[in-house]
Design a protein around this motif. Structure first.
Motif, PDB file in Angstrom:
ATOM      1  N   ALA A  15       0.828  -1.206   0.000  1.00  0.00           N
ATOM      2  CA  ALA A  15       0.000   0.000   0.000  1.00  0.00           C
ATOM      3  C   ALA A  15       0.863   1.258   0.000  1.00  0.00           C
ATOM      4  O   ALA A  15       0.562   2.244  -0.694  1.00  0.00           O
ATOM      5  CB  ALA A  15      -0.927  -0.010   1.214  1.00  0.00           C
ATOM      6  N   ALA A  16       1.940   1.237   0.785  1.00  0.00           N
ATOM      7  CA  ALA A  16       2.840   2.400   0.850  1.00  0.00           C
ATOM      8  C   ALA A  16       3.488   2.650  -0.515  1.00  0.00           C
ATOM      9  O   ALA A  16       3.621   3.802  -0.955  1.00  0.00           O
ATOM     10  CB  ALA A  16       3.907   2.170   1.917  1.00  0.00           C
ATOM     11  N   GLU A  17       3.883   1.568  -1.188  1.00  0.00           N
ATOM     12  CA  GLU A  17       4.497   1.716  -2.512  1.00  0.00           C
ATOM     13  C   GLU A  17       3.478   2.217  -3.531  1.00  0.00           C
ATOM     14  O   GLU A  17       3.792   3.056  -4.381  1.00  0.00           O
ATOM     15  CB  GLU A  17       5.090   0.385  -2.965  1.00  0.00           C
ATOM     16  N   PHE A  18       2.255   1.720  -3.428  1.00  0.00           N
ATOM     17  CA  PHE A  18       1.186   2.169  -4.328  1.00  0.00           C
ATOM     18  C   PHE A  18       0.946   3.670  -4.157  1.00  0.00           C
ATOM     19  O   PHE A  18       0.772   4.406  -5.124  1.00  0.00           O
ATOM     20  CB  PHE A  18      -0.091   1.380  -4.028  1.00  0.00           C
ATOM     21  N   LYS A  19       0.955   4.123  -2.923  1.00  0.00           N
ATOM     22  CA  LYS A  19       0.760   5.559  -2.650  1.00  0.00           C
ATOM     23  C   LYS A  19       1.941   6.378  -3.167  1.00  0.00           C
ATOM     24  O   LYS A  19       1.770   7.465  -3.725  1.00  0.00           O
ATOM     25  CB  LYS A  19       0.575   5.800  -1.154  1.00  0.00           C
ATOM     26  N   TRP A  24      -2.753   7.502  -9.694  1.00  0.00           N
ATOM     27  CA  TRP A  24      -3.992   8.223  -9.982  1.00  0.00           C
ATOM     28  C   TRP A  24      -3.737   9.523 -10.732  1.00  0.00           C
ATOM     29  O   TRP A  24      -4.672  10.152 -11.223  1.00  0.00           O
ATOM     30  CB  TRP A  24      -4.750   8.506  -8.689  1.00  0.00           C
ATOM     31  N   GLU A  25      -2.470   9.910 -10.815  1.00  0.00           N
ATOM     32  CA  GLU A  25      -2.154  11.124 -11.566  1.00  0.00           C
ATOM     33  C   GLU A  25      -2.335  10.921 -13.069  1.00  0.00           C
ATOM     34  O   GLU A  25      -2.524  11.880 -13.805  1.00  0.00           O
ATOM     35  CB  GLU A  25      -0.729  11.577 -11.255  1.00  0.00           C
ATOM     36  N   TRP A  26      -2.247   9.660 -13.536  1.00  0.00           N
ATOM     37  CA  TRP A  26      -2.441   9.412 -14.971  1.00  0.00           C
ATOM     38  C   TRP A  26      -3.510   8.349 -15.273  1.00  0.00           C
ATOM     39  O   TRP A  26      -3.903   8.177 -16.409  1.00  0.00           O
ATOM     40  CB  TRP A  26      -1.121   9.044 -15.648  1.00  0.00           C
ATOM     41  N   LEU A  27      -3.983   7.646 -14.257  1.00  0.00           N
ATOM     42  CA  LEU A  27      -5.058   6.682 -14.457  1.00  0.00           C
ATOM     43  C   LEU A  27      -6.349   7.189 -13.818  1.00  0.00           C
ATOM     44  O   LEU A  27      -6.323   7.738 -12.712  1.00  0.00           O
ATOM     45  CB  LEU A  27      -4.696   5.326 -13.838  1.00  0.00           C
ATOM     46  N   SER A  28      -7.461   7.000 -14.508  1.00  0.00           N
ATOM     47  CA  SER A  28      -8.770   7.371 -13.969  1.00  0.00           C
ATOM     48  C   SER A  28      -9.553   6.097 -13.650  1.00  0.00           C
ATOM     49  O   SER A  28      -9.094   4.982 -13.936  1.00  0.00           O
ATOM     50  CB  SER A  28      -9.544   8.219 -14.981  1.00  0.00           C
ATOM     51  N   ASN A  29     -10.759   6.262 -13.092  1.00  0.00           N
ATOM     52  CA  ASN A  29     -11.544   5.075 -12.754  1.00  0.00           C
ATOM     53  C   ASN A  29     -12.088   4.358 -13.979  1.00  0.00           C
ATOM     54  O   ASN A  29     -12.670   3.276 -13.856  1.00  0.00           O
ATOM     55  CB  ASN A  29     -12.690   5.430 -11.792  1.00  0.00           C
ATOM     56  N   CYS A  46      -9.734  -3.969 -11.388  1.00  0.00           N
ATOM     57  CA  CYS A  46      -9.159  -2.876 -10.614  1.00  0.00           C
ATOM     58  C   CYS A  46      -9.560  -1.507 -11.141  1.00  0.00           C
ATOM     59  O   CYS A  46      -9.577  -1.272 -12.347  1.00  0.00           O
ATOM     60  CB  CYS A  46      -7.638  -2.989 -10.609  1.00  0.00           C
ATOM     61  N   CYS A  47      -9.834  -0.631 -10.205  1.00  0.00           N
ATOM     62  CA  CYS A  47     -10.168   0.756 -10.505  1.00  0.00           C
ATOM     63  C   CYS A  47      -9.327   1.642  -9.597  1.00  0.00           C
ATOM     64  O   CYS A  47      -9.459   1.591  -8.370  1.00  0.00           O
ATOM     65  CB  CYS A  47     -11.665   0.986 -10.263  1.00  0.00           C
ATOM     66  N   VAL A  48      -8.442   2.430 -10.201  1.00  0.00           N
ATOM     67  CA  VAL A  48      -7.604   3.354  -9.431  1.00  0.00           C
ATOM     68  C   VAL A  48      -8.416   4.602  -9.088  1.00  0.00           C
ATOM     69  O   VAL A  48      -9.010   5.230  -9.972  1.00  0.00           O
ATOM     70  CB  VAL A  48      -6.344   3.739 -10.220  1.00  0.00           C
ATOM     71  N   MET A  49      -8.437   4.947  -7.809  1.00  0.00           N
ATOM     72  CA  MET A  49      -9.205   6.111  -7.357  1.00  0.00           C
ATOM     73  C   MET A  49      -8.257   7.239  -6.964  1.00  0.00           C
ATOM     74  O   MET A  49      -7.211   7.002  -6.369  1.00  0.00           O
ATOM     75  CB  MET A  49     -10.067   5.725  -6.141  1.00  0.00           C
ATOM     76  N   GLY A  50      -8.635   8.476  -7.302  1.00  0.00           N
ATOM     77  CA  GLY A  50      -7.846   9.626  -6.900  1.00  0.00           C
ATOM     78  C   GLY A  50      -7.675  10.662  -7.976  1.00  0.00           C
ATOM     79  O   GLY A  50      -7.243  11.789  -7.722  1.00  0.00           O
ATOM     80  N   ASN A  51      -8.036  10.319  -9.238  1.00  0.00           N
ATOM     81  CA  ASN A  51      -7.881  11.259 -10.335  1.00  0.00           C
ATOM     82  C   ASN A  51      -8.724  12.514 -10.139  1.00  0.00           C
ATOM     83  O   ASN A  51      -8.384  13.590 -10.619  1.00  0.00           O
ATOM     84  CB  ASN A  51      -8.240  10.577 -11.658  1.00  0.00           C
ATOM     85  N   GLY A  52      -9.839  12.360  -9.392  1.00  0.00           N
ATOM     86  CA  GLY A  52     -10.698  13.513  -9.122  1.00  0.00           C
ATOM     87  C   GLY A  52     -10.259  14.323  -7.921  1.00  0.00           C
ATOM     88  O   GLY A  52     -10.858  15.361  -7.613  1.00  0.00           O
ATOM     89  N   ALA A  59      -9.867   0.142  -5.828  1.00  0.00           N
ATOM     90  CA  ALA A  59     -10.998  -0.754  -5.616  1.00  0.00           C
ATOM     91  C   ALA A  59     -10.813  -1.970  -6.502  1.00  0.00           C
ATOM     92  O   ALA A  59     -10.468  -1.843  -7.684  1.00  0.00           O
ATOM     93  CB  ALA A  59     -12.316  -0.053  -5.937  1.00  0.00           C
ATOM     94  N   VAL A  60     -11.035  -3.160  -5.950  1.00  0.00           N
ATOM     95  CA  VAL A  60     -10.858  -4.417  -6.670  1.00  0.00           C
ATOM     96  C   VAL A  60     -12.207  -5.136  -6.686  1.00  0.00           C
ATOM     97  O   VAL A  60     -12.620  -5.739  -5.684  1.00  0.00           O
ATOM     98  CB  VAL A  60      -9.791  -5.301  -6.003  1.00  0.00           C
ATOM     99  N   TYR A  61     -12.916  -5.055  -7.814  1.00  0.00           N
ATOM    100  CA  TYR A  61     -14.246  -5.646  -7.928  1.00  0.00           C
ATOM    101  C   TYR A  61     -14.108  -7.128  -8.269  1.00  0.00           C
ATOM    102  O   TYR A  61     -13.405  -7.505  -9.206  1.00  0.00           O
ATOM    103  CB  TYR A  61     -15.064  -4.893  -8.980  1.00  0.00           C
ATOM    104  N   LEU A  62     -14.788  -7.960  -7.486  1.00  0.00           N
ATOM    105  CA  LEU A  62     -14.555  -9.395  -7.514  1.00  0.00           C
ATOM    106  C   LEU A  62     -15.435 -10.106  -8.529  1.00  0.00           C
ATOM    107  O   LEU A  62     -16.667 -10.093  -8.416  1.00  0.00           O
ATOM    108  CB  LEU A  62     -14.781  -9.972  -6.111  1.00  0.00           C
ATOM    109  N   GLY A  63     -14.795 -10.721  -9.504  1.00  0.00           N
ATOM    110  CA  GLY A  63     -15.505 -11.515 -10.493  1.00  0.00           C
ATOM    111  C   GLY A  63     -16.345 -10.686 -11.451  1.00  0.00           C
ATOM    112  O   GLY A  63     -16.366  -9.456 -11.411  1.00  0.00           O
ATOM    113  N   THR A  64     -17.060 -11.399 -12.323  1.00  0.00           N
ATOM    114  CA  THR A  64     -17.881 -10.735 -13.330  1.00  0.00           C
ATOM    115  C   THR A  64     -19.033  -9.959 -12.694  1.00  0.00           C
ATOM    116  O   THR A  64     -19.384  -8.873 -13.155  1.00  0.00           O
ATOM    117  CB  THR A  64     -18.435 -11.760 -14.331  1.00  0.00           C
TER     118      THR A  64
END
Length: 340
Positions: A15-19, A24-29, A46-52, A59-64
């Motif tokens: 998590a620290a490395e991800f932060k 989120w500076e270049w990826l949106s949801n 996966c959905c990267v949050m923070g672009n806004g 967020a990691v949405y599980l399965g279909t």
């Protein structure tokens, strides 16, 4: 199984490395990608949050099913509040006051410290019908650690051209897949379509005593116009066991008079039997059957399927339930006035 101290440490390090990367500076949801669980093959989308600039994390949405809920949120096609329907694991960076006591205890036991706003990592499971709650299983901790590590790989690979993540053909998503090699995992990227979603059966009520139904049928003295029925999550959670849940509320309202005939509040799995009991009790007390039943979702049909067939009732699926909406508004005004 309970995660080990070392597994928790690895999750906080990821998590620290991800932060630190701040992808989120270049990826949106809208830049969705998948990570396949090496244990069971389920894909976390996966959905990267923070672009806004408001909420930062992953967020990691599980399965279909999880993916379809998220896509419904993005497109505005999701009918219900995502709080009650989304299924995901989520890392978010929050203020200290937003952490659950269990999370603060975990951070203290690991000898970690964080300072400032939006710096404290939280790891929550969002499960349909339940209050978001700190993850605690070994499977969740290990998988989320892997997902964060792979999310960093994907983010760095597509930093110069993030929109390439949404260029997959035939609704395929770039997915990180692991192969075991010499006791470790070797990751590669594949464009994979989500698995077909199996139809999730709506639970039906237990079989009803036919002798009782026959007795009720003989006692019917007439018709009672249109009854509106709806079943939905109540907004106030109930603490029962380790994890609070949102109960389901069944409401039956007479359309002509606006009178609330019944309100039932039950845990989700108990609602089919509660719906049947509520309907039967009203019919028994009044000696009347509705000419029609209006409902907003298929759940009501399935819950009452035995009764509908036995009494040969006319049922209509509609998006508009005027008497139910008026009753809901009255309840909202009542609770809001009571809180002043």
């Amino acid at each position: 199984m309970i995660p080990s101290i070392e597994q928790w440490k690895q999750l906080y390090e990821a998590a620290a490395e991800f932060k630190r990367v701040g992808c989120w500076e270049w990826l949106s949801n809208g830049h969705i990608f998948g990570v396949e669980n090496p244990v069971d093959g389920e894909i976390g989308y996966c959905c990267v949050m923070g672009n806004g600039g408001e909420m930062f994390g992953l967020a990691v949405y599980l399965g279909t099913a999880g993916l379809e809920t998220f896509v419904g949120m993005l497109t505005g096609e999701l009918d219900e509040d995502p709080l009650y329907s989304q299924h995901c694991l989520m890392l978010s960076f929050d203020d200290r006051k937003e952490l659950h006591p269990q999370e603060l205890k975990q951070i203290k036991e690991l000898g970690l410290s964080f300072r400032g706003a939006k710096t404290w990592p939280t790891f929550r499971e969002y499960e349909p019908g339940f209050v978001p709650w700190p993850i605690k299983s070994q499977e969740q901790v290990v998988f989320l650690t892997l997902v964060l590590q792979q999310a960093i790989e994907v983010a760095n690979e597509f930093k110069s051209n993030p929109d390439a993540l949404i260029e997959g053909e035939d609704e395929a998503f770039l997915t990180r897949v692991a192969m075991k090699s010499d006791g470790s995992l070797a990751w590669t990227s594949e464009w994979k379509q989500p698995r077909e979603l199996d139809d999730i059966p709506i639970p039906a009520a237990d079989p009803i005593d036919e002798f009782r139904l026959a007795k009720i049928k003989k006692s019917i003295q007439g018709s009672a116009g249109i009854w509106e029925m709806d079943c939905f999550f109540a907004p106030t959670p109930i603490k029962d066991g380790d994890k609070p849940y949102y109960p389901m509320m069944l409401m039956i309202v007479d359309q002509g008079s606006g009178q609330i005939l019944n309100i039932a509040l039950e845990e989700q799995s108990l609602m089919p039997n509660a719906a049947v009991a509520s309907f039967i009790n009203i019919v028994e007390q009044r000696g009347l059957l509705p000419l029609e039943i209006w409902a907003a979702n298929e759940q009501v049909f399935m819950y009452l399927s035995q009764l509908l067939k036995f009494f040969n009732l006319q049922v209509y699926l509609t998006l508009e339930l005027p008497a139910i909406e008026e009753a809901k508004e009255g309840m909202r005004e009542y609770f809001q006035s009571g809180m002043r």
